[in-house]
Every structure is written in structure tokens, then in C-alpha cells.
Write a protein that holds these residues in place. Structure first.
Motif, short mmCIF file in Angstrom:
data_model
loop_
_atom_site.label_atom_id
_atom_site.label_comp_id
_atom_site.label_asym_id
_atom_site.label_seq_id
_atom_site.Cartn_x
_atom_site.Cartn_y
_atom_site.Cartn_z
N LEU A 1 34.44 41.10 48.32
CA LEU A 1 35.56 40.57 48.26
C LEU A 1 36.16 40.82 49.82
CD1 LEU A 1 37.49 41.54 44.99
CD2 LEU A 1 36.29 39.42 45.71
N PRO A 2 36.57 39.80 50.65
CA PRO A 2 36.73 39.72 51.76
C PRO A 2 38.01 41.11 52.22
CG PRO A 2 36.24 37.72 51.77
CD PRO A 2 36.39 38.13 50.26
N LEU A 3 38.94 40.86 51.51
CA LEU A 3 40.23 41.55 51.63
C LEU A 3 39.87 43.06 51.39
CD1 LEU A 3 43.17 42.16 51.84
CD2 LEU A 3 43.49 41.89 49.47
N ALA A 4 38.91 43.47 50.43
CA ALA A 4 38.55 44.76 49.96
C ALA A 4 37.68 45.28 51.07
CB ALA A 4 37.78 44.80 48.53
N LEU A 5 36.74 44.36 51.72
CA LEU A 5 35.83 44.77 52.72
C LEU A 5 36.66 45.20 54.03
CD1 LEU A 5 33.10 41.95 52.42
CD2 LEU A 5 32.63 44.38 51.65
N ARG B 1 38.94 29.84 39.85
CA ARG B 1 39.99 30.79 40.33
C ARG B 1 39.37 32.17 40.96
NH1 ARG B 1 42.25 27.90 36.23
NH2 ARG B 1 44.62 27.40 36.57
N SER B 2 38.17 32.20 40.81
CA SER B 2 37.23 33.23 41.46
C SER B 2 37.42 34.58 40.37
CB SER B 2 37.50 33.56 42.64
OG SER B 2 37.07 32.56 43.73
N LEU B 3 37.87 34.42 39.20
CA LEU B 3 38.41 35.53 38.27
C LEU B 3 37.00 35.85 37.51
CD1 LEU B 3 41.86 34.43 37.14
CD2 LEU B 3 41.12 36.26 38.77
N ILE B 4 35.91 35.13 37.43
CA ILE B 4 34.86 35.32 36.75
C ILE B 4 33.58 34.42 37.73
CG2 ILE B 4 35.32 35.44 34.39
CD1 ILE B 4 33.97 32.88 33.93
N SER B 5 32.31 35.14 37.86
CA SER B 5 31.23 34.60 38.56
C SER B 5 30.28 34.17 37.54
CB SER B 5 30.93 35.55 39.49
OG SER B 5 31.92 35.81 40.57
N TYR B 6 29.07 33.30 38.06
CA TYR B 6 28.09 32.99 37.30
C TYR B 6 26.67 33.12 37.93
CZ TYR B 6 25.05 29.99 34.40
OH TYR B 6 23.98 29.45 33.64
N CYS C 1 34.27 35.16 47.46
CA CYS C 1 33.26 36.27 47.70
C CYS C 1 32.36 35.95 48.80
CB CYS C 1 32.65 36.69 46.28
SG CYS C 1 33.87 37.31 45.07
N LEU C 2 31.96 36.78 49.55
CA LEU C 2 30.95 36.71 50.42
C LEU C 2 29.49 36.92 49.93
CD1 LEU C 2 32.66 38.43 53.90
CD2 LEU C 2 32.76 36.05 53.19
N ASN C 3 28.33 36.47 50.80
CA ASN C 3 27.20 36.81 50.21
C ASN C 3 26.99 38.38 50.60
OD1 ASN C 3 26.08 36.77 52.72
ND2 ASN C 3 26.16 34.27 52.37
N PRO C 4 26.01 39.06 50.17
CA PRO C 4 25.65 40.45 50.59
C PRO C 4 25.49 40.44 52.26
CG PRO C 4 24.75 39.90 48.71
CD PRO C 4 25.07 38.64 49.10
N SER C 5 24.78 39.68 52.59
CA SER C 5 24.47 39.80 54.13
C SER C 5 25.83 39.67 54.99
CB SER C 5 23.37 38.83 54.61
OG SER C 5 23.90 37.59 54.46
N ASP C 6 26.47 38.76 54.59
CA ASP C 6 27.79 38.35 55.50
C ASP C 6 28.79 39.63 55.36
OD1 ASP C 6 27.12 36.03 56.34
OD2 ASP C 6 27.97 34.81 54.77
N ALA C 7 28.80 40.05 53.91
CA ALA C 7 29.46 41.24 53.75
C ALA C 7 29.21 42.43 54.60
CB ALA C 7 29.66 41.61 52.41
N ILE D 1 28.85 50.01 50.31
CA ILE D 1 30.47 49.91 50.36
C ILE D 1 30.62 48.23 49.86
CG2 ILE D 1 32.33 49.72 51.71
CD1 ILE D 1 30.89 52.11 53.42
N ALA D 2 29.81 47.59 50.57
CA ALA D 2 29.95 45.91 49.94
C ALA D 2 30.04 45.75 48.56
CB ALA D 2 29.14 45.18 50.67
N LYS D 3 28.98 46.43 47.77
CA LYS D 3 28.82 46.37 46.51
C LYS D 3 30.11 46.83 45.93
CE LYS D 3 25.59 47.38 42.49
NZ LYS D 3 24.19 47.86 42.48
N GLN D 4 30.32 48.01 46.02
CA GLN D 4 31.71 48.65 45.51
C GLN D 4 32.78 47.72 45.72
OE1 GLN D 4 31.21 50.75 43.24
NE2 GLN D 4 30.24 52.65 43.97
N CYS D 5 32.79 47.10 46.55
CA CYS D 5 33.88 45.95 47.04
C CYS D 5 33.84 44.74 46.58
CB CYS D 5 34.18 46.04 48.58
SG CYS D 5 34.63 47.48 49.27
N GLY D 6 32.82 44.55 45.73
CA GLY D 6 32.70 43.39 45.07
C GLY D 6 32.45 42.28 46.03
#
Length: 244
Positions: free
Chosen positions: A33-37, A146-151, A1-7, A26-31
Motif C-alpha cells: 500500500l503506497p501510504l504504508a510504504l 474499493r480495494s478492500l479485497i484482492s483477487y 496497491c503497487l506491484n512488488p517491484s514498484d513497492a 517491508i513491502a510485503k508487511q505493508c501490503g
């Protein structure tokens, strides 16, 4: 995942008409995620008859969000397929454990995951092997790798991006039913064989899962929760006294 500013930068590079506020939403809704963005940015760049506000409104609809984040002309640009492929690489036990976590719309901590995974649930065609706290931590760390959860290190809790939670949504109902039965069984034990702390945690979890006996209690301030939860869990007056 990207940080919010990079997204935001990526979205505005693809769709320069986006304001900072629009790109952030839009970035928030896309999580992030580079592909979604990339899919979202390309769509807005190609479809100038769709305003950013309209696109955000469409993304707000969880039932449609994954279908929006795909390119019909390129199967490689499909968020749902990409995430599903990552999930499919998990072994059966880890995949079912992860699917249980997708039930939670809110963040969760280590103790919550431990209680969840400590039960042999009655989920159809599923056996989730009970885990202790150390084993739970190892599995959570494996899912993070595996980037399936975040902390969230600031608030000390784990969470799933909405897109990941939605990807596991098709299994929600059978998992929810099996898990709820297993957790209610804990509270129905007479005399109780689990600690008061565990039973309070179980009450929290059932509230998040939408059990009507716990949902309203879960929303009350913490100091009001204890008596309400204990009432439902059938705790003794001595146990109540220990918590007051």
C-alpha cells in the motif's frame, strides 16, 4: 496497491540503505500500500538507529503493526485511519459482510463467501442478508472496486491484505461467535437439509475459524479429509459412498 517491484523502488528511494531483500520484506508487511510504504520508508530514513531487520521484526508483530504505520506528527499519514475511512463509506450490510471476510487468514473462493453470506448470523446488532452465488459475486466485485479485497487470477481465489484484516480485527470475536453458531446449526440439522458439498464446505470454514472439531481435520491432505469431515457432519453411508 503497487506491484512488488514498484513497492521496492519506492522504499529504496525513501530509505536508500535498504537492500532488495529488506525492502521486499517491508513491502510485503505493508501490503504494498503506497501510504504504508511511505510511512515505513520515512521512518527508516529518519531513524538510522533502527536497523531494517529490527523494523521488520517489529512489523511482524500483528498487534503493533498498525501503530507503527503512522506518523505522530501528521494525521494524514496514518494507515489505520485511512483504511477505516474507506470501510466507513460502505453501507451497513456490505461493511458487515466485509468484516466476516476479515476472519480468514487464508485466501477464500466464491463458494466459501457464498456459504458465509448465505446465513442469517446471530452477530449482535447485525443482520447479514443471505446472498446467492450471483449476488455474492456482485458484492465481491464491489469490494474489489474499493480495494478492500484482492483477487488472484492465477489461483482463482480472493484474499485480504494483512493490514485490512487487522483493521477489522476489533470486531472479530463477536462476528466469529455468531458465525460459528450459525454454521454449526447447519451441521446439526437432522435430517440434513443441505447438500453434502455444502456441509463439506461448512466443515472447511469452521476449521479456518478455529473450531477444535475441525481444525486438525482441515490440515490433513484432501483425500484424508473427506472421511473425517463426514464423521463430524453425520453424513449417511450412502453419501460417503458417493464421494469415495
Amino acid at each position: 496497491c503497487l506491484n512488488p517491484s514498484d513497492a521496492r523502488i519506492l522504499l529504496q528511494k525513501l530509505a536508500p540503505r535498504l537492500s532488495n531483500v529488506e525492502a521486499d520484506r517491508i513491502a510485503k508487511q505493508c501490503g504494498c500500500l503506497p501510504l504504508a510504504l511511505r510511512i515505513a520508508g520515512n521512518y527508516l530514513a529518519l531513524n538510522n538507529d533502527c536497523t531494517p531487520a529490527e523494523y521488520v521484526a517489529r512489523l511482524n508483530n500483528e498487534h503493533r503493526r498498525l501503530s507503527l504505520l503512522r506518523d505522530p506528527g501528521d494525521s494524514n499519514l496514518d494507515v489505520a485511519i485511512t483504511l477505516s475511512l474507506s470501510i466507513a463509506q460502505l453501507d451497513d450490510e456490505t461493511r458487515r459482510a466485509w468484516e466476516i471476510l476479515t476472519l480468514f487468514p487464508a485466501p477464500f473462493d466464491l463458494s466459501t463467501a457464498t456459504v458465509l453470506w448465505a446465513q442469517k448470523t446471530t452477530i449482535p446488532q447485525t443482520v447479514v442478508v443471505p446472498l446467492d452465488e450471483e449476488e455474492t459475486l456482485e458484492k465481491l466485485q464491489s469490494l474489489r472496486e474499493r480495494s478492500l479485497i484482492s483477487y488472484d487470477s492465477k489461483n482463482h481465489h480472493y484474499y485480504l491484505h494483512d493490514l485490512l484484516r487487522l483493521t477489522g480485527a476489533e470486531q472479530h470475536e463477536p462476528i466469529r461467535n455468531g458465525l460459528t453458531r450459525s454454521l454449526v446449526d447447519i451441521l446439526d440439522q437432522n435430517p440434513p437439509v443441505t447438500s453434502i458439498a455444502t456441509r463439506i464446505k461448512v466443515g472447511d470454514i469452521l476449521g479456518q475459524l478455529g473450531d477444535p472439531r475441525f481444525t486438525s481435520n482441515y490440515l490433513l491432505p484432501e483425500f484424508m479429509l473427506i472421511p473425517a469431515r463426514i464423521f463430524w457432519m453425520g453424513s449417511s453411508e450412502a453419501e460417503i459412498g458417493q464421494l469415495m
